[in-house]
Design a protein around this motif. Structure first.
Motif, PDB file in Angstrom:
ATOM      1  N   GLY A 165      45.585  34.716  59.110  1.00  0.00           N
ATOM      2  CA  GLY A 165      46.737  35.447  59.707  1.00  0.00           C
ATOM      3  C   GLY A 165      47.851  34.559  58.681  1.00  0.00           C
ATOM      4  N   GLU A 166      47.626  33.373  58.728  1.00  0.00           N
ATOM      5  CA  GLU A 166      48.751  32.371  57.920  1.00  0.00           C
ATOM      6  C   GLU A 166      48.748  32.804  56.547  1.00  0.00           C
ATOM      7  OE1 GLU A 166      47.427  28.382  58.518  1.00  0.00           O
ATOM      8  OE2 GLU A 166      47.980  28.504  60.858  1.00  0.00           O
ATOM      9  N   VAL A 167      47.751  33.030  56.029  1.00  0.00           N
ATOM     10  CA  VAL A 167      47.759  33.383  54.680  1.00  0.00           C
ATOM     11  C   VAL A 167      48.290  34.550  54.216  1.00  0.00           C
ATOM     12  CG1 VAL A 167      46.242  33.724  52.478  1.00  0.00           C
ATOM     13  CG2 VAL A 167      45.763  31.864  53.821  1.00  0.00           C
TER      14      VAL A 167
ATOM     15  N   LEU B 138      33.854  34.406  49.517  1.00  0.00           N
ATOM     16  CA  LEU B 138      35.026  34.160  48.835  1.00  0.00           C
ATOM     17  C   LEU B 138      34.720  32.618  48.698  1.00  0.00           C
ATOM     18  CD1 LEU B 138      37.802  35.874  50.710  1.00  0.00           C
ATOM     19  CD2 LEU B 138      36.431  36.781  48.666  1.00  0.00           C
ATOM     20  N   ASN B 139      35.387  31.996  47.701  1.00  0.00           N
ATOM     21  CA  ASN B 139      35.198  30.525  47.480  1.00  0.00           C
ATOM     22  C   ASN B 139      36.522  29.672  47.261  1.00  0.00           C
ATOM     23  OD1 ASN B 139      32.115  29.836  47.217  1.00  0.00           O
ATOM     24  ND2 ASN B 139      32.524  31.734  46.287  1.00  0.00           N
ATOM     25  N   SER B 140      37.625  30.449  47.609  1.00  0.00           N
ATOM     26  CA  SER B 140      38.922  29.732  47.574  1.00  0.00           C
ATOM     27  C   SER B 140      40.125  30.534  48.448  1.00  0.00           C
ATOM     28  CB  SER B 140      39.398  29.730  46.194  1.00  0.00           C
ATOM     29  OG  SER B 140      39.992  30.950  45.679  1.00  0.00           O
ATOM     30  N   GLU B 141      40.780  29.910  48.854  1.00  0.00           N
ATOM     31  CA  GLU B 141      42.150  30.429  49.721  1.00  0.00           C
ATOM     32  C   GLU B 141      42.658  31.479  48.470  1.00  0.00           C
ATOM     33  OE1 GLU B 141      46.215  29.093  50.854  1.00  0.00           O
ATOM     34  OE2 GLU B 141      44.659  28.310  52.054  1.00  0.00           O
ATOM     35  N   ALA B 142      42.781  31.137  47.183  1.00  0.00           N
ATOM     36  CA  ALA B 142      43.349  32.223  46.565  1.00  0.00           C
ATOM     37  C   ALA B 142      42.717  33.332  46.323  1.00  0.00           C
ATOM     38  CB  ALA B 142      43.446  31.591  44.849  1.00  0.00           C
ATOM     39  N   GLU B 143      41.368  33.394  46.387  1.00  0.00           N
ATOM     40  CA  GLU B 143      40.412  34.683  46.453  1.00  0.00           C
ATOM     41  C   GLU B 143      40.872  35.482  47.773  1.00  0.00           C
ATOM     42  OE1 GLU B 143      36.792  33.272  43.563  1.00  0.00           O
ATOM     43  OE2 GLU B 143      36.494  33.652  45.836  1.00  0.00           O
ATOM     44  N   LEU B 144      40.955  34.730  48.868  1.00  0.00           N
ATOM     45  CA  LEU B 144      41.173  35.416  50.190  1.00  0.00           C
ATOM     46  C   LEU B 144      42.553  36.033  49.983  1.00  0.00           C
ATOM     47  CD1 LEU B 144      41.244  36.055  53.198  1.00  0.00           C
ATOM     48  CD2 LEU B 144      41.922  33.588  53.581  1.00  0.00           C
TER      49      LEU B 144
ATOM     50  N   TYR C 150      50.076  31.922  44.132  1.00  0.00           N
ATOM     51  CA  TYR C 150      48.782  31.783  43.841  1.00  0.00           C
ATOM     52  C   TYR C 150      48.656  32.432  42.330  1.00  0.00           C
ATOM     53  CZ  TYR C 150      47.809  31.482  48.765  1.00  0.00           C
ATOM     54  OH  TYR C 150      48.059  31.032  50.067  1.00  0.00           O
ATOM     55  N   ALA C 151      47.446  31.893  41.641  1.00  0.00           N
ATOM     56  CA  ALA C 151      47.212  32.564  40.383  1.00  0.00           C
ATOM     57  C   ALA C 151      46.927  34.194  40.530  1.00  0.00           C
ATOM     58  CB  ALA C 151      46.030  31.764  39.499  1.00  0.00           C
ATOM     59  N   PRO C 152      47.674  35.083  39.648  1.00  0.00           N
ATOM     60  CA  PRO C 152      47.234  36.384  39.731  1.00  0.00           C
ATOM     61  C   PRO C 152      45.936  36.362  39.119  1.00  0.00           C
ATOM     62  CG  PRO C 152      49.390  36.068  38.633  1.00  0.00           C
ATOM     63  CD  PRO C 152      48.834  34.666  38.944  1.00  0.00           C
ATOM     64  N   GLN C 153      45.239  35.769  38.293  1.00  0.00           N
ATOM     65  CA  GLN C 153      43.758  35.800  37.958  1.00  0.00           C
ATOM     66  C   GLN C 153      42.942  35.716  38.939  1.00  0.00           C
ATOM     67  OE1 GLN C 153      42.672  36.417  34.842  1.00  0.00           O
ATOM     68  NE2 GLN C 153      40.522  36.427  35.725  1.00  0.00           N
ATOM     69  N   ALA C 154      43.331  35.436  40.141  1.00  0.00           N
ATOM     70  CA  ALA C 154      42.192  35.110  41.476  1.00  0.00           C
ATOM     71  C   ALA C 154      41.966  36.658  41.815  1.00  0.00           C
ATOM     72  CB  ALA C 154      42.957  34.808  42.585  1.00  0.00           C
ATOM     73  N   LEU C 155      42.880  37.750  41.620  1.00  0.00           N
ATOM     74  CA  LEU C 155      42.479  39.012  42.074  1.00  0.00           C
ATOM     75  C   LEU C 155      41.384  39.602  41.060  1.00  0.00           C
ATOM     76  CD1 LEU C 155      43.076  41.518  43.765  1.00  0.00           C
ATOM     77  CD2 LEU C 155      44.794  42.148  42.176  1.00  0.00           C
TER      78      LEU C 155
ATOM     79  N   ARG D  87      48.277  27.462  43.697  1.00  0.00           N
ATOM     80  CA  ARG D  87      47.407  27.259  44.853  1.00  0.00           C
ATOM     81  C   ARG D  87      46.000  27.596  44.726  1.00  0.00           C
ATOM     82  NH1 ARG D  87      47.771  24.759  49.835  1.00  0.00           N
ATOM     83  NH2 ARG D  87      46.396  25.696  51.583  1.00  0.00           N
ATOM     84  N   GLU D  88      45.026  26.663  44.914  1.00  0.00           N
ATOM     85  CA  GLU D  88      43.602  27.443  44.796  1.00  0.00           C
ATOM     86  C   GLU D  88      43.153  27.450  46.225  1.00  0.00           C
ATOM     87  OE1 GLU D  88      39.295  26.920  42.725  1.00  0.00           O
ATOM     88  OE2 GLU D  88      40.691  25.223  42.486  1.00  0.00           O
ATOM     89  N   GLY D  89      43.052  25.887  46.919  1.00  0.00           N
ATOM     90  CA  GLY D  89      42.485  25.922  48.380  1.00  0.00           C
ATOM     91  C   GLY D  89      41.028  26.160  48.356  1.00  0.00           C
TER      92      GLY D  89
END
Length: 459
Positions: A69-71, A116-122, A181-186, A244-246
């Motif tokens: 929810g926070e993310v 998932l392996n990072s907050e950025a992916e979430l 977050y990095a757009p590349q995460a998408l 941020r990767e997280g």
């Protein structure tokens, strides 16, 4: 939770997708300056939200729910103004899925979170779903909840269509950049989930249930991969220098998360009932039809003139039998032992039907097993089966208890010499466990973790 239930979630979710009259946004360029939702959006979302939770409940994990929810709220604040009250929910489903309803309702399954392996992916998955909501992909002019439910029955679970999936990606990468977050995460997470789809198909051919595929990857066909990467590249200009990767933040939240199907309270191996809630087992006769739930299990013979019941009683042993079964006058009670537990046995008739029963005391509770026949002839034919079921009563064996424990994700810190091949040898995943572990950790199909790195295993 079954594969059918997972597909049912996807179908309900797509009730908000199959009729669409969205705002027309270009596939490339800046997000709209303001995207105000129609009041019907929130009303429809609120009306359909209980349907989602009825099909699959929210995951009982307050910490993970709060984190997601926070993310999500962080992303929503950085997106185009919408006037929506956003709601983010993790569903207790092993299926790999995420979806949204009109009005700001966004869902992600624990099955997807596991990969998932990072907050950025979430954040990337949530941003993609925010894109669908902001573009009003789930709304049709004048449509109501009933119309949406009817429409979903006529459409396959194929997402919003490739162009609208790309539209959601375009909005999503912009929101990611704005939120730090990095757009590349998408692009990265879509690639991971597409690999998961291929892995699931391969496992399905081997006889495993085929999980639902995340609709976001359905746009990644032929030239669509390149188009997504172009969207990512165009958004890089808005990205922060140190996004941020997280990674560790997300992994710590996933530690202990249930992985795969959650074992039921009752299980059947042939006609052997394993009641995980009671911690007890009972062998019903071969060929009898068994129905079992948390409260009571019943087996009926092929002729339909005899049955066996198993349930928990209340109070003392004899009192439990008398309360549960209104024996006729002349019932005989006797005390004894059943599988090592103190027991009271009864023999007589119930409203003229021959019956035998037992109440066994286990851990301060009474457990009742009763065999009942329609008449004397049926009892004479089935008495050995009725007595055999009562005498089969026992505690679950250690290996049966272990099988009832759900598999879960566990974090380990990589030690020198540790490899996925070595971890696979002790993994309960079976089959191609090495590939499964690589996929869970973002190393599929090749690659090894480095010493000191946190990775996920399944125990």
């Amino acid at each position: 939770m079954t594969a059918l239930l997972t597909r049912r979630i996807a179908v309900i979710a797509l009730s908000a997708a199959v009729l669409s009259a969205c705002a027309e946004f270009p596939l490339l360029g800046e997000p709209p300056a303001a995207t105000r939702a129609d009041p019907r959006d929130a009303a429809l979302g609120a009306q359909l939200h209980p349907d989602i939770l009825k099909a699959t409940p929210a995951l009982d994990h307050p910490g993970l729910q709060a984190y997601v929810g926070e993310v999500g709220q962080r992303l929503a604040k950085q997106g185009p103004p919408s006037g929506l009250a956003w709601h983010f929910t993790v569903l207790d489903s092993p299926g790999v899925n995420a979806f949204s309803l009109p009005g700001g309702y966004v869902y992600v399954t624990r099955g997807l979170l596991a990969y998932l392996n990072s907050e950025a992916e979430l954040a990337a998955v949530l941003a993609h779903e925010l894109g669908h909501v902001l573009a009003r992909h789930g709304m049709a002019a004048g449509a109501d909840a009933d119309a949406l439910r009817q429409a979903l029955a006529m459409h396959r679970a194929d997402g919003y269509g490739r162009e609208r999936e790309l539209e959601a990606n375009r909005l999503g990468v912009g929101i990611l950049a704005q939120a730090g977050y990095a757009p590349q995460a998408l692009a990265d997470v879509m690639s991971t989930l597409k690999l998961q789809e291929r892995y699931a198909v391969a496992q399905g051919r081997a006889g495993a249930p085929l999980p639902a595929t995340y609709h976001g990857v359905l746009s990644l066909r032929s030239d669509r991969d390149a188009r997504l990467q172009q969207l990512v590249d165009d958004a890089q200009g808005r990205a922060m220098p140190l996004p941020r990767e997280g990674r560790d933040e997300l992994l710590q939240k996933l530690d202990g998360l249930v992985f795969g199907e959650r074992p039921g309270v009752t299980r059947l191996r042939g006609n052997l009932l394993l009641h995980d809630g009671f911690g007890l087992a009972l062998q019903f006769p071969p060929g009898w039809q068994v129905s079992a739930d948390a409260a009571q299990s019943v087996a009926v013979n092929p002729a339909g003139d005899a049955r066996i019941e198993f349930r928990r009683g209340a109070g003392g042993l004899q009192a439990s039998l008398q309360q549960a079964y209104a024996f006729d006058d002349g019932v005989r009670f006797s005390e004894g032992v059943l599988s090592g537990y103190p027991a009271v046995f009864a023999a007589g008739t119930l409203r003229g039907q021959p019956a035998i029963a037992a109440a066994a005391g286990v851990g301060g509770s009474a457990y009742l097993i009763a065999g009942i026949a329609r008449d004397a002839a049926a009892y004479a034919r089935e008495r050995h089966a009725l007595r055999g079921a009562i005498n089969s009563f026992r505690a679950l064996r250690p290996e049966e208890r272990e099988a009832a424990r759900p598999q879960g994700l566990r974090l380990v810190s990589v030690r020198p010499g540790m490899s996925f091949a070595g971890l696979a040898q002790q993994s309960p995943l079976g089959g191609d466990a090495e590939a499964g572990l690589r996929l869970l950790n973002g190393f599929y199909p090749k690659g090894e973790p480095t010493p000191g790195q946190l990775i996920k295993i399944v125990q």
